[in-house]
Scaffold this motif. Structure first.
Motif, PDB file in Angstrom:
ATOM      1  N   PHE A  97      21.063  20.143 -26.440  1.00  0.00           N
ATOM      2  CA  PHE A  97      21.722  18.855 -26.663  1.00  0.00           C
ATOM      3  C   PHE A  97      23.206  18.876 -26.307  1.00  0.00           C
ATOM      4  CE2 PHE A  97      18.259  19.013 -29.769  1.00  0.00           C
ATOM      5  CZ  PHE A  97      17.674  17.774 -29.623  1.00  0.00           C
ATOM      6  N   GLU A 136      19.692   9.766 -23.564  1.00  0.00           N
ATOM      7  CA  GLU A 136      19.951   8.339 -23.782  1.00  0.00           C
ATOM      8  C   GLU A 136      19.037   7.510 -22.886  1.00  0.00           C
ATOM      9  OE1 GLU A 136      21.809   6.469 -25.758  1.00  0.00           O
ATOM     10  OE2 GLU A 136      22.514   8.237 -26.841  1.00  0.00           O
ATOM     11  N   ARG A 166      10.162  14.348 -27.092  1.00  0.00           N
ATOM     12  CA  ARG A 166       8.951  15.000 -27.583  1.00  0.00           C
ATOM     13  C   ARG A 166       8.353  14.280 -28.774  1.00  0.00           C
ATOM     14  NH1 ARG A 166       5.928  19.646 -28.265  1.00  0.00           N
ATOM     15  NH2 ARG A 166       6.942  20.583 -26.476  1.00  0.00           N
ATOM     16  N   ASN A 167       9.186  13.859 -29.712  1.00  0.00           N
ATOM     17  CA  ASN A 167       8.666  13.165 -30.886  1.00  0.00           C
ATOM     18  C   ASN A 167       9.788  12.392 -31.596  1.00  0.00           C
ATOM     19  OD1 ASN A 167      10.098  14.957 -32.587  1.00  0.00           O
ATOM     20  ND2 ASN A 167       8.451  16.463 -32.427  1.00  0.00           N
ATOM     21  N   LYS A 218      11.210  12.903 -34.407  1.00  0.00           N
ATOM     22  CA  LYS A 218      12.246  13.725 -35.039  1.00  0.00           C
ATOM     23  C   LYS A 218      13.425  13.930 -34.089  1.00  0.00           C
ATOM     24  CE  LYS A 218      10.912  15.147 -39.214  1.00  0.00           C
ATOM     25  NZ  LYS A 218      11.789  14.741 -40.315  1.00  0.00           N
ATOM     26  N   ILE A 219      13.096  14.056 -32.823  1.00  0.00           N
ATOM     27  CA  ILE A 219      14.157  14.233 -31.831  1.00  0.00           C
ATOM     28  C   ILE A 219      15.040  12.988 -31.783  1.00  0.00           C
ATOM     29  CG2 ILE A 219      14.659  14.609 -29.394  1.00  0.00           C
ATOM     30  CD1 ILE A 219      13.454  17.074 -30.600  1.00  0.00           C
ATOM     31  N   GLU A 275      15.493  10.956 -34.228  1.00  0.00           N
ATOM     32  CA  GLU A 275      16.284  11.022 -35.467  1.00  0.00           C
ATOM     33  C   GLU A 275      17.502  11.912 -35.291  1.00  0.00           C
ATOM     34  OE1 GLU A 275      14.403  12.108 -39.232  1.00  0.00           O
ATOM     35  OE2 GLU A 275      12.603  11.069 -38.556  1.00  0.00           O
ATOM     36  N   MET A 276      17.287  13.048 -34.639  1.00  0.00           N
ATOM     37  CA  MET A 276      18.390  13.982 -34.423  1.00  0.00           C
ATOM     38  C   MET A 276      19.499  13.309 -33.639  1.00  0.00           C
ATOM     39  SD  MET A 276      17.558  17.815 -34.129  1.00  0.00           S
ATOM     40  CE  MET A 276      19.291  17.678 -34.015  1.00  0.00           C
ATOM     41  N   LEU A 277      19.115  12.652 -32.565  1.00  0.00           N
ATOM     42  CA  LEU A 277      20.105  11.995 -31.723  1.00  0.00           C
ATOM     43  C   LEU A 277      20.894  10.959 -32.521  1.00  0.00           C
ATOM     44  CD1 LEU A 277      18.006  11.549 -28.469  1.00  0.00           C
ATOM     45  CD2 LEU A 277      19.988  13.032 -28.792  1.00  0.00           C
ATOM     46  N   LEU A 295      21.301  10.988 -35.819  1.00  0.00           N
ATOM     47  CA  LEU A 295      22.131  11.671 -36.809  1.00  0.00           C
ATOM     48  C   LEU A 295      23.393  12.237 -36.157  1.00  0.00           C
ATOM     49  CD1 LEU A 295      22.359  12.368 -39.778  1.00  0.00           C
ATOM     50  CD2 LEU A 295      21.171  14.512 -39.328  1.00  0.00           C
ATOM     51  N   PHE A 296      23.260  12.726 -34.935  1.00  0.00           N
ATOM     52  CA  PHE A 296      24.447  13.207 -34.218  1.00  0.00           C
ATOM     53  C   PHE A 296      25.518  12.129 -34.193  1.00  0.00           C
ATOM     54  CE2 PHE A 296      21.740  16.242 -31.494  1.00  0.00           C
ATOM     55  CZ  PHE A 296      22.108  17.334 -32.252  1.00  0.00           C
ATOM     56  N   ASP A 297      25.116  10.936 -33.793  1.00  0.00           N
ATOM     57  CA  ASP A 297      26.071   9.842 -33.706  1.00  0.00           C
ATOM     58  C   ASP A 297      26.683   9.528 -35.058  1.00  0.00           C
ATOM     59  OD1 ASP A 297      26.015   9.237 -30.964  1.00  0.00           O
ATOM     60  OD2 ASP A 297      24.080   8.262 -31.201  1.00  0.00           O
ATOM     61  N   GLU A 298      25.788   9.451 -36.042  1.00  0.00           N
ATOM     62  CA  GLU A 298      26.235   9.120 -37.387  1.00  0.00           C
ATOM     63  C   GLU A 298      27.282  10.125 -37.877  1.00  0.00           C
ATOM     64  OE1 GLU A 298      23.780   8.849 -41.305  1.00  0.00           O
ATOM     65  OE2 GLU A 298      22.498   8.212 -39.635  1.00  0.00           O
ATOM     66  N   VAL A 299      26.925  11.407 -37.754  1.00  0.00           N
ATOM     67  CA  VAL A 299      27.805  12.451 -38.275  1.00  0.00           C
ATOM     68  C   VAL A 299      29.104  12.495 -37.490  1.00  0.00           C
ATOM     69  CG1 VAL A 299      28.058  14.911 -38.732  1.00  0.00           C
ATOM     70  CG2 VAL A 299      25.852  13.806 -39.049  1.00  0.00           C
ATOM     71  N   LEU A 300      28.982  12.374 -36.174  1.00  0.00           N
ATOM     72  CA  LEU A 300      30.177  12.419 -35.343  1.00  0.00           C
ATOM     73  C   LEU A 300      31.112  11.266 -35.683  1.00  0.00           C
ATOM     74  CD1 LEU A 300      31.846  13.620 -33.135  1.00  0.00           C
ATOM     75  CD2 LEU A 300      30.399  12.518 -31.450  1.00  0.00           C
TER      76      LEU A 300
END
Lengths: 106, 106
Positions: free
Chosen positions: A16, A26, A76-77, A79-80, A82-84, A86-91
DNA sequence: TAATCATATTAGTGAATACTGATATGAAAT
DNA sequence: ATTTCATATCAGTATTCACTAATATGATTA
């Protein structure tokens, strides 16, 4: 925590951690796309994009499905995705915190 | 999606994509620690650990707090902990999927 | 003030990674 | 069967990154 597991984890996350790969993600976030579609949308080099796709696939982040001479890539699914997100959210949160912190300097 | 934002995002994520840094994050996940504590627990090189800490701090992943001659490092906030946990969750799911997929080859 | 301790920074080196252009594979169309 | 099209792979180069050893900074203690 096993030494080896952290290696795998680091490699997974490294998938990532590149601008071009984030662009690809994206690009296919909401719908599967062929390599040529991706190349065109990103205005990229075919070879380069193809190698990044291989990287993402090797990391288990995306999957490819062949249909005739086309290969459609997608996340893939869920969860991926979600990860993307969460990255934005956390950043964003981090950047807000840092901005507030900076403003104290004046 | 801005070009520049993806650069920042990639850099942020790259903070997590190294074994040594993941070890550091595991190490301080539950309690703040001094540099020397981290160096000792990881059996690492002081300069190396220090540089990785600077990287993590620069990415906004951890924060440092000075107390006398010691500097205590900890995760910046709860969201970062969530990220670390989601990494494990997603990676485990991916590995399971891949394992199942492999088993179809026999 | 001098010595010591914790941490940061610098310089140099080697390894990993991203990029490009050229070529190879393999499927579809003619 | 040959050509065309989509994608992958290879070879070479440039850049980024992790690591080490040496040195610098800055706080504490003697």
């Amino acid at each position: 925590m096993e030494q080896n597991y952290l290696d795998v984890k680091a490699k997974f996350i490294r998938g990532f951690s590149d601008k071009t790969r984030l662009q690809i993600l994206e690009c296919i976030k909401n719908e599967e796309k062929t390599v040529s579609q991706i190349v065109e949308e990103l205005q990229g080099n075919q070879s380069n994009i193809s190698q990044h796709l291989a990287c993402l696939k090797g990391c288990g982040i995306i999957v490819g499905r062949q249909e005739g001479k086309y290969i459609y890539y997608s996340l893939r699914n869920e969860k991926i995705r979600e990860m993307l997100e969460l990255f934005d959210e956390v950043l964003n949160q981090v950047q807000t915190e840092i901005a507030q912190c900076d403003s104290h300097l004046y």
